[in-house]
Design an enzyme around this catalytic site. Structure first.
Site, PDB file in Angstrom:
ATOM      1  N   ARG A   1      50.955  72.496  69.421  1.00  0.00           N
ATOM      2  CA  ARG A   1      52.364  72.113  69.434  1.00  0.00           C
ATOM      3  C   ARG A   1      53.183  72.865  70.501  1.00  0.00           C
ATOM      4  O   ARG A   1      52.813  72.895  71.660  1.00  0.00           O
ATOM      5  CB  ARG A   1      52.961  72.242  68.035  1.00  0.00           C
ATOM      6  CG  ARG A   1      52.280  71.297  67.020  1.00  0.00           C
ATOM      7  CD  ARG A   1      52.834  71.437  65.613  1.00  0.00           C
ATOM      8  NE  ARG A   1      52.588  72.727  64.997  1.00  0.00           N
ATOM      9  CZ  ARG A   1      51.433  73.107  64.428  1.00  0.00           C
ATOM     10  NH1 ARG A   1      50.404  72.291  64.410  1.00  0.00           N
ATOM     11  NH2 ARG A   1      51.317  74.301  63.883  1.00  0.00           N
TER      12      ARG A   1
ATOM     13  N   ASP B   1      64.935  77.237  65.498  1.00  0.00           N
ATOM     14  CA  ASP B   1      65.289  75.826  65.419  1.00  0.00           C
ATOM     15  C   ASP B   1      66.655  75.681  64.750  1.00  0.00           C
ATOM     16  O   ASP B   1      67.314  76.670  64.414  1.00  0.00           O
ATOM     17  CB  ASP B   1      64.202  75.011  64.708  1.00  0.00           C
ATOM     18  CG  ASP B   1      63.945  75.475  63.282  1.00  0.00           C
ATOM     19  OD1 ASP B   1      64.851  76.042  62.638  1.00  0.00           O
ATOM     20  OD2 ASP B   1      62.817  75.259  62.797  1.00  0.00           O
TER      21      ASP B   1
ATOM     22  N   TYR C   1      62.613  80.167  54.730  1.00  0.00           N
ATOM     23  CA  TYR C   1      62.387  79.831  56.139  1.00  0.00           C
ATOM     24  C   TYR C   1      63.705  79.866  56.909  1.00  0.00           C
ATOM     25  O   TYR C   1      63.786  80.462  57.989  1.00  0.00           O
ATOM     26  CB  TYR C   1      61.743  78.447  56.269  1.00  0.00           C
ATOM     27  CG  TYR C   1      61.637  77.969  57.699  1.00  0.00           C
ATOM     28  CD1 TYR C   1      60.588  78.398  58.500  1.00  0.00           C
ATOM     29  CD2 TYR C   1      62.597  77.121  58.254  1.00  0.00           C
ATOM     30  CE1 TYR C   1      60.491  77.980  59.818  1.00  0.00           C
ATOM     31  CE2 TYR C   1      62.504  76.697  59.562  1.00  0.00           C
ATOM     32  CZ  TYR C   1      61.453  77.134  60.348  1.00  0.00           C
ATOM     33  OH  TYR C   1      61.373  76.733  61.656  1.00  0.00           O
TER      34      TYR C   1
END
Length: 174
Positions: free
Chosen positions: A19, A145, A158
């Site tokens: 990825r 992110d 997370y």
């Protein structure tokens, strides 16, 4: 500007077998960097990427297998990366663990895995790499992110880890 702006630089990328990590490795390699490709359990993917990149430029990619949750071994990982070409210019903290942890079901193991891979390991790798990066006037790239700013439903641990990584990035830049 040269199309090979990373010529001769050494880049350590965590979680680089697939990825985003693999794409980052390909891009930086195409810019002339030598790559230290870290993987935990994706040995076949790491070896395939190493072969692909070394075909283009022989002996320009080495592999390091390590469990980033084993904090005591992170300085050795950085030493090994540095030893590959006698320098370290860039640390890319890309490795990440991602899975849901709905409130009421979070275990200490979930906490340790998510905080460990997304925040703790990047900090201790940065600390270990700092002397090399300072000497080479290098840098650290931390991958985050949108969930660092906008929590993802049922992924509080997370999201907290990525938010912490943003703050770590800002703190280390001071």
């Amino acid at each position: 500007m040269s199309t090979r702006s990373l010529e001769g630089k050494v880049v350590l990328i965590t979680g680089a077998a697939h990825r985003i990590g693999a794409t980052t490795a390909r891009l930086m390699h195409s810019q002339g960097a030598n790559i230290v490709l870290h993987y935990r359990s994706s040995r076949q993917g790491a070896q395939a990427l190493q072969a692909e990149l070394n075909e283009d430029r022989p002996e320009s990619v080495v592999l390091i297998q390590a469990d980033l949750l084993d904090t005591e071994k992170l300085p050795a990982m950085v030493r090994e990366a540095h030893a590959a070409w006698g320098r370290l210019d860039v640390l890319v903290n890309n490795a990440s663990t991602f899975y849901p942890t709905p409130l009421g079901s979070v275990t200490e193991q979930n906490w340790d895995e998510l905080i460990g891979s997304n925040l703790k390991a990047p900090f201790f790798l940065a600390q270990a790499a700092a002397p090399h990066l300072t000497r080479e006037r290098g840098c650290i790239v931390n991958i985050v992110d949108i969930h660092a700013d906008r929590p993802l439903k049922e992924h509080p641990v997370y999201s907290m880890a990525k938010a912490g990584l943003v703050m770590m990035t800002k703190s280390l830049a001071c």
